[in-house]
Design a protein around this motif. Structure first.
Motif, PDB file in Angstrom:
ATOM      1  N   ARG A  85     -17.181 -11.043  12.043  1.00 43.84           N
ATOM      2  CA  ARG A  85     -16.572 -10.358  10.895  1.00 43.84           C
ATOM      3  C   ARG A  85     -15.233 -10.988  10.538  1.00 43.84           C
ATOM      4  N   TRP A  86     -14.917 -10.869   9.263  1.00 39.46           N
ATOM      5  CA  TRP A  86     -13.686 -11.414   8.694  1.00 39.46           C
ATOM      6  C   TRP A  86     -13.150 -10.413   7.684  1.00 39.46           C
ATOM      7  N   GLY A  87     -11.845 -10.264   7.604  1.00 34.44           N
ATOM      8  CA  GLY A  87     -11.322  -9.324   6.632  1.00 34.44           C
ATOM      9  C   GLY A  87      -9.831  -9.438   6.421  1.00 34.44           C
ATOM     10  N   ALA A  88      -9.317  -8.466   5.682  1.00 30.41           N
ATOM     11  CA  ALA A  88      -7.885  -8.399   5.397  1.00 30.41           C
ATOM     12  C   ALA A  88      -7.472  -6.944   5.290  1.00 30.41           C
ATOM     13  N   VAL A  89      -6.223  -6.687   5.681  1.00 30.34           N
ATOM     14  CA  VAL A  89      -5.616  -5.373   5.573  1.00 30.34           C
ATOM     15  C   VAL A  89      -4.347  -5.550   4.759  1.00 30.34           C
ATOM     16  N   MET A  90      -4.157  -4.661   3.774  1.00 35.82           N
ATOM     17  CA  MET A  90      -2.970  -4.733   2.935  1.00 35.82           C
ATOM     18  C   MET A  90      -2.254  -3.390   2.936  1.00 35.82           C
ATOM     19  N   LEU A  91      -0.953  -3.438   2.982  1.00 34.62           N
ATOM     20  CA  LEU A  91      -0.116  -2.254   2.934  1.00 34.62           C
ATOM     21  C   LEU A  91       0.652  -2.283   1.624  1.00 34.62           C
ATOM     22  N   TRP A  92       0.566  -1.189   0.852  1.00 38.15           N
ATOM     23  CA  TRP A  92       1.109  -1.119  -0.502  1.00 38.15           C
ATOM     24  C   TRP A  92       2.151  -0.023  -0.636  1.00 38.15           C
ATOM     25  N   ASP A  93       3.167  -0.266  -1.477  1.00 41.19           N
ATOM     26  CA  ASP A  93       4.095   0.793  -1.871  1.00 41.19           C
ATOM     27  C   ASP A  93       3.314   1.896  -2.556  1.00 41.19           C
ATOM     28  N   SER A  94       3.804   3.119  -2.466  1.00 39.82           N
ATOM     29  CA  SER A  94       3.115   4.262  -3.083  1.00 39.82           C
ATOM     30  C   SER A  94       2.890   4.065  -4.573  1.00 39.82           C
ATOM     31  N   GLY A  95       3.850   3.489  -5.272  1.00 45.58           N
ATOM     32  CA  GLY A  95       3.745   3.306  -6.715  1.00 45.58           C
ATOM     33  C   GLY A  95       3.093   2.007  -7.140  1.00 45.58           C
ATOM     34  N   ALA A  96       2.582   1.235  -6.196  1.00 48.41           N
ATOM     35  CA  ALA A  96       1.994  -0.066  -6.535  1.00 48.41           C
ATOM     36  C   ALA A  96       0.765   0.110  -7.418  1.00 48.41           C
ATOM     37  N   ASP A  97       0.632  -0.769  -8.385  1.00 52.59           N
ATOM     38  CA  ASP A  97      -0.521  -0.770  -9.278  1.00 52.59           C
ATOM     39  C   ASP A  97      -1.623  -1.602  -8.630  1.00 52.59           C
ATOM     40  N   LEU A  98      -2.587  -0.929  -8.025  1.00 52.80           N
ATOM     41  CA  LEU A  98      -3.652  -1.640  -7.328  1.00 52.80           C
ATOM     42  C   LEU A  98      -4.668  -2.240  -8.291  1.00 52.80           C
ATOM     43  N   LYS A  99      -4.503  -1.972  -9.573  1.00 54.04           N
ATOM     44  CA  LYS A  99      -5.388  -2.553 -10.584  1.00 54.04           C
ATOM     45  C   LYS A  99      -4.718  -3.727 -11.316  1.00 54.04           C
ATOM     46  N   GLN A 100      -3.504  -4.089 -10.899  1.00 51.03           N
ATOM     47  CA  GLN A 100      -2.808  -5.216 -11.504  1.00 51.03           C
ATOM     48  C   GLN A 100      -3.574  -6.511 -11.229  1.00 51.03           C
ATOM     49  N   PRO A 101      -3.347  -7.527 -12.034  1.00 52.20           N
ATOM     50  CA  PRO A 101      -3.988  -8.817 -11.727  1.00 52.20           C
ATOM     51  C   PRO A 101      -3.569  -9.305 -10.343  1.00 52.20           C
ATOM     52  N   MET A 102      -4.536  -9.716  -9.576  1.00 50.29           N
ATOM     53  CA  MET A 102      -4.308 -10.214  -8.212  1.00 50.29           C
ATOM     54  C   MET A 102      -4.697 -11.686  -8.169  1.00 50.29           C
ATOM     55  N   PRO A 103      -4.264 -12.381  -7.144  1.00 47.64           N
ATOM     56  CA  PRO A 103      -4.736 -13.763  -6.981  1.00 47.64           C
ATOM     57  C   PRO A 103      -6.267 -13.780  -6.930  1.00 47.64           C
ATOM     58  N   PRO A 104      -6.869 -14.879  -7.328  1.00 47.49           N
ATOM     59  CA  PRO A 104      -8.337 -14.966  -7.270  1.00 47.49           C
ATOM     60  C   PRO A 104      -8.841 -14.626  -5.863  1.00 47.49           C
ATOM     61  N   ASN A 105      -9.935 -13.896  -5.807  1.00 41.90           N
ATOM     62  CA  ASN A 105     -10.504 -13.506  -4.519  1.00 41.90           C
ATOM     63  C   ASN A 105     -11.378 -14.643  -3.992  1.00 41.90           C
ATOM     64  N   ARG A 106     -10.712 -15.645  -3.461  1.00 39.61           N
ATOM     65  CA  ARG A 106     -11.406 -16.828  -2.963  1.00 39.61           C
ATOM     66  C   ARG A 106     -12.284 -16.502  -1.762  1.00 39.61           C
ATOM     67  N   ALA A 107     -11.904 -15.500  -0.974  1.00 49.34           N
ATOM     68  CA  ALA A 107     -12.741 -15.161   0.183  1.00 49.34           C
ATOM     69  C   ALA A 107     -14.125 -14.744  -0.297  1.00 49.34           C
TER      70      ALA A 107
END
Length: 114
Positions: free
Chosen positions: A51-73
């Motif tokens: 298995r392979w993955g990632a964990v991200m920790l976000w500020d409460s007000g972070a816009d999780l729908k904002q443009p993100m880097p390309p999901n190369r994984a």
């Protein structure tokens, strides 16, 4: 705060933990350094379960729908995460440490030694 987790079972992919580690070392980490509202991202692997993955920790007000880097994984693995979770963070604690990120992880250990 919020936490998001993406976790792939690599059994159906031509990618391996080693090939994905190389991707991180060569190009995968840098694009995430400027993501607004993201406090921390760390990539995880488990050889025993492939298995392979990632964990991200976000500020409460972070816009999780904002443009993100390309999901190369997803592109490299060939399919979306097997598991994707978003959760509230109930508590955070840091232990006693040097105050700086010295150990950057296995992908950067001896710069490419697998």
């Amino acid at each position: 705060m919020k936490a998001t987790i993406a976790w792939w079972d690599l059994s159906g992919s031509g990618q391996t933990i080693d090939s994905l580690r190389e991707y991180l070392r060569d190009e995968g980490v840098g694009p995430w350094e400027q993501v607004q509202g993201m406090r921390l991202k760390f990539w995880i692997s488990d050889r025993d379960t492939n298995r392979w993955g990632a964990v991200m920790l976000w500020d409460s007000g972070a816009d999780l729908k904002q443009p993100m880097p390309p999901n190369r994984a997803t592109e490299l693995i060939g399919y979306p995460p097997t598991v994707r979770l978003a959760s509230d963070v109930e508590a955070i604690v840091e232990g006693v440490h040097s105050g700086q990120l010295v150990d950057r992880g296995l992908a950067f250990e001896s710069e490419g030694k697998s």
